[in-house]
Write a protein that holds these residues in place. Structure first.
Motif, mmCIF file in Angstrom:
data_model
loop_
_atom_site.group_PDB
_atom_site.id
_atom_site.type_symbol
_atom_site.label_atom_id
_atom_site.label_comp_id
_atom_site.label_asym_id
_atom_site.label_seq_id
_atom_site.Cartn_x
_atom_site.Cartn_y
_atom_site.Cartn_z
ATOM 1 N N MET A 191 0.851 -1.186 0.000
ATOM 2 C CA MET A 191 0.000 0.000 0.000
ATOM 3 C C MET A 191 0.883 1.230 0.000
ATOM 4 O O MET A 191 1.629 1.470 0.950
ATOM 5 C CB MET A 191 -0.914 -0.013 1.223
ATOM 6 N N GLY A 192 0.865 1.998 -1.090
ATOM 7 C CA GLY A 192 1.718 3.174 -1.204
ATOM 8 C C GLY A 192 1.172 4.345 -0.425
ATOM 9 O O GLY A 192 0.038 4.355 0.035
ATOM 10 N N LYS A 193 2.024 5.332 -0.296
ATOM 11 C CA LYS A 193 1.643 6.534 0.439
ATOM 12 C C LYS A 193 0.542 7.277 -0.292
ATOM 13 O O LYS A 193 0.580 7.428 -1.507
ATOM 14 C CB LYS A 193 2.866 7.443 0.598
ATOM 15 N N LYS A 194 -0.441 7.742 0.455
ATOM 16 C CA LYS A 194 -1.546 8.496 -0.119
ATOM 17 C C LYS A 194 -1.069 9.910 -0.442
ATOM 18 O O LYS A 194 -0.493 10.590 0.408
ATOM 19 C CB LYS A 194 -2.705 8.543 0.882
ATOM 20 N N GLU A 195 -1.296 10.332 -1.664
ATOM 21 C CA GLU A 195 -0.919 11.678 -2.048
ATOM 22 C C GLU A 195 -2.050 12.654 -1.697
ATOM 23 O O GLU A 195 -3.206 12.416 -2.037
ATOM 24 C CB GLU A 195 -0.627 11.744 -3.546
ATOM 25 N N VAL A 196 -1.701 13.723 -1.017
ATOM 26 C CA VAL A 196 -2.669 14.770 -0.679
ATOM 27 C C VAL A 196 -2.440 15.923 -1.648
ATOM 28 O O VAL A 196 -1.411 16.596 -1.576
ATOM 29 C CB VAL A 196 -2.505 15.244 0.772
ATOM 30 N N PRO A 197 -3.370 16.159 -2.568
ATOM 31 C CA PRO A 197 -3.177 17.206 -3.583
ATOM 32 C C PRO A 197 -3.040 18.594 -2.978
ATOM 33 O O PRO A 197 -3.609 18.900 -1.929
ATOM 34 C CB PRO A 197 -4.448 17.105 -4.432
ATOM 35 N N SER A 198 -2.266 19.447 -3.638
ATOM 36 C CA SER A 198 -2.089 20.831 -3.224
ATOM 37 C C SER A 198 -2.130 21.727 -4.450
ATOM 38 O O SER A 198 -1.616 21.365 -5.516
ATOM 39 C CB SER A 198 -0.747 21.007 -2.503
ATOM 40 N N LEU A 199 -2.743 22.892 -4.296
ATOM 41 C CA LEU A 199 -2.755 23.868 -5.386
ATOM 42 C C LEU A 199 -1.427 24.611 -5.482
ATOM 43 O O LEU A 199 -1.128 25.242 -6.491
ATOM 44 C CB LEU A 199 -3.889 24.878 -5.164
ATOM 45 N N VAL A 200 -0.640 24.521 -4.408
ATOM 46 C CA VAL A 200 0.671 25.172 -4.362
ATOM 47 C C VAL A 200 1.716 24.200 -4.888
ATOM 48 O O VAL A 200 1.673 23.008 -4.592
ATOM 49 C CB VAL A 200 1.006 25.601 -2.916
ATOM 50 N N LYS A 201 2.687 24.693 -5.650
ATOM 51 C CA LYS A 201 3.701 23.830 -6.257
ATOM 52 C C LYS A 201 5.029 23.860 -5.519
ATOM 53 O O LYS A 201 5.882 23.006 -5.737
ATOM 54 C CB LYS A 201 3.929 24.240 -7.722
ATOM 55 N N ASP A 202 5.238 24.846 -4.657
ATOM 56 C CA ASP A 202 6.482 24.993 -3.915
ATOM 57 C C ASP A 202 6.538 23.930 -2.802
ATOM 58 O O ASP A 202 5.830 24.029 -1.801
ATOM 59 C CB ASP A 202 6.561 26.397 -3.305
ATOM 60 N N GLU A 203 7.396 22.912 -2.984
ATOM 61 C CA GLU A 203 7.440 21.792 -2.045
ATOM 62 C C GLU A 203 7.848 22.229 -0.636
ATOM 63 O O GLU A 203 7.325 21.719 0.353
ATOM 64 C CB GLU A 203 8.407 20.717 -2.550
ATOM 65 N N LYS A 204 8.777 23.176 -0.537
ATOM 66 C CA LYS A 204 9.206 23.638 0.782
ATOM 67 C C LYS A 204 8.076 24.358 1.505
ATOM 68 O O LYS A 204 7.876 24.183 2.711
ATOM 69 C CB LYS A 204 10.417 24.571 0.645
ATOM 70 N N LEU A 205 7.309 25.138 0.761
ATOM 71 C CA LEU A 205 6.194 25.856 1.359
ATOM 72 C C LEU A 205 5.084 24.891 1.755
ATOM 73 O O LEU A 205 4.461 25.049 2.816
ATOM 74 C CB LEU A 205 5.653 26.909 0.383
ATOM 75 N N ILE A 206 4.844 23.891 0.920
ATOM 76 C CA ILE A 206 3.850 22.863 1.252
ATOM 77 C C ILE A 206 4.229 22.189 2.569
ATOM 78 O O ILE A 206 3.394 22.008 3.463
ATOM 79 C CB ILE A 206 3.743 21.815 0.125
ATOM 80 N N PRO A 221 -5.222 1.771 5.435
ATOM 81 C CA PRO A 221 -4.231 0.693 5.288
ATOM 82 C C PRO A 221 -2.791 1.185 5.281
ATOM 83 O O PRO A 221 -1.898 0.537 5.834
ATOM 84 C CB PRO A 221 -4.606 0.055 3.933
ATOM 85 N N TYR A 222 -2.553 2.338 4.665
ATOM 86 C CA TYR A 222 -1.193 2.869 4.626
ATOM 87 C C TYR A 222 -0.714 3.245 6.020
ATOM 88 O O TYR A 222 0.420 2.944 6.406
ATOM 89 C CB TYR A 222 -1.126 4.098 3.714
ATOM 90 N N VAL A 223 -1.575 3.880 6.802
ATOM 91 C CA VAL A 223 -1.192 4.302 8.146
ATOM 92 C C VAL A 223 -0.953 3.083 9.034
ATOM 93 O O VAL A 223 0.009 3.035 9.809
ATOM 94 C CB VAL A 223 -2.270 5.226 8.750
ATOM 95 N N LEU A 224 -1.809 2.060 8.921
ATOM 96 C CA LEU A 224 -1.619 0.852 9.727
ATOM 97 C C LEU A 224 -0.336 0.116 9.333
ATOM 98 O O LEU A 224 0.315 -0.512 10.164
ATOM 99 C CB LEU A 224 -2.828 -0.073 9.572
ATOM 100 N N LYS A 225 0.022 0.219 8.066
ATOM 101 C CA LYS A 225 1.272 -0.386 7.593
ATOM 102 C C LYS A 225 2.468 0.226 8.310
ATOM 103 O O LYS A 225 3.477 -0.444 8.561
ATOM 104 C CB LYS A 225 1.392 -0.198 6.078
ATOM 105 N N LYS A 226 2.370 1.503 8.658
ATOM 106 C CA LYS A 226 3.447 2.170 9.382
ATOM 107 C C LYS A 226 3.686 1.487 10.734
ATOM 108 O O LYS A 226 4.818 1.350 11.184
ATOM 109 C CB LYS A 226 3.093 3.638 9.613
#
Length: 208
Positions: A1-16, A129-134
């Motif tokens: 089970m891969g990590k769930k991606e949380v979409p963002s309208l912002v593209k700056d990874e450091k700011l996210i 499932p992803y969180v429980l995998k942790k």
């Protein structure tokens, strides 16, 4: 089970990363006080120090924030454990040191851990499932240490007993948080750790 991606309208990874860390910190405090369902995204935005409009540039829903909270906590615990266990070898003393480090992390992050386990049931079917995998991964860290000690003839355990002991260690650390209302009146962290290690090793130490 891969990590769930949380979409963002912002593209700056450091700011996210920065904004989401602020959200997680605020959400943990609010979830602890009010619970997940009674906390609003507007309250989270205000506690984070920005507007509700800004908040929705980085997440889609309150459930996304809960997922980020859980993911951040697991990553934080695992990172700290990796730091503490990086020099571990394959002896019983190394296992003791790892257990001590884990209990210390549980103590330092007890509010976050308590919130996570109280609210994890509210995660989406996609995220859970992803969180429980942790948690399984954290258990595996202790299982690996116990297996190394077993192979070094430091511990007398079957492979099945190793699995059970790894889960026991994880639960004993969490119990310091879950039952803190009584345990932290009875013991210091050091006393609790020493007692749990003694109970563990009295049962599994290889006698000469």
């Amino acid at each position: 089970m891969g990590k769930k991606e949380v979409p963002s309208l912002v593209k700056d990874e450091k700011l996210i990363k920065k904004r989401r860390e602020e959200m997680v910190k605020a959400a943990v405090s609010l979830f602890k006080e009010n619970g997940f369902h009674r906390t609003t995204t507007r309250e989270i935005a205000k506690a984070s120090g920005f507007s509700i409009g800004t908040l929705y540039e980085y997440i889609r829903s309150k459930e996304d924030i809960l997922y980020l909270v859980c993911d951040s906590i697991y990553d934080g615990v695992k990172e700290r454990l990796n730091e503490e266990m990086s020099s571990s070898g394959n002896t019983a003393e190394d296992v003791k040191a790892a257990v001590t480090a884990y209990f210390k992390v549980m103590d330092e992050m007890q509010d976050e851990v308590l919130v996570m386990y109280q609210e994890v049931k509210s995660l989406s079917h996609e995220a859970l499932p992803y969180v429980l995998k942790k948690e399984i991964e954290m258990t595996a860290m202790f299982e690996g240490l116990l297996l190394q000690a077993r192979e070094n003839n430091e511990l007398s355990l079957s492979k099945q007993e190793v699995k059970a002991a790894a889960h026991n260690i994880l639960i004993q650390g969490q119990m310091w948080t879950f039952r803190r209302w009584i345990l932290q009146k009875l013991y210091t962290l050091e006393e609790y750790t020493d007692i749990q290690i003694k109970l563990l090793f009295d049962g599994i130490r290889r006698e000469g």
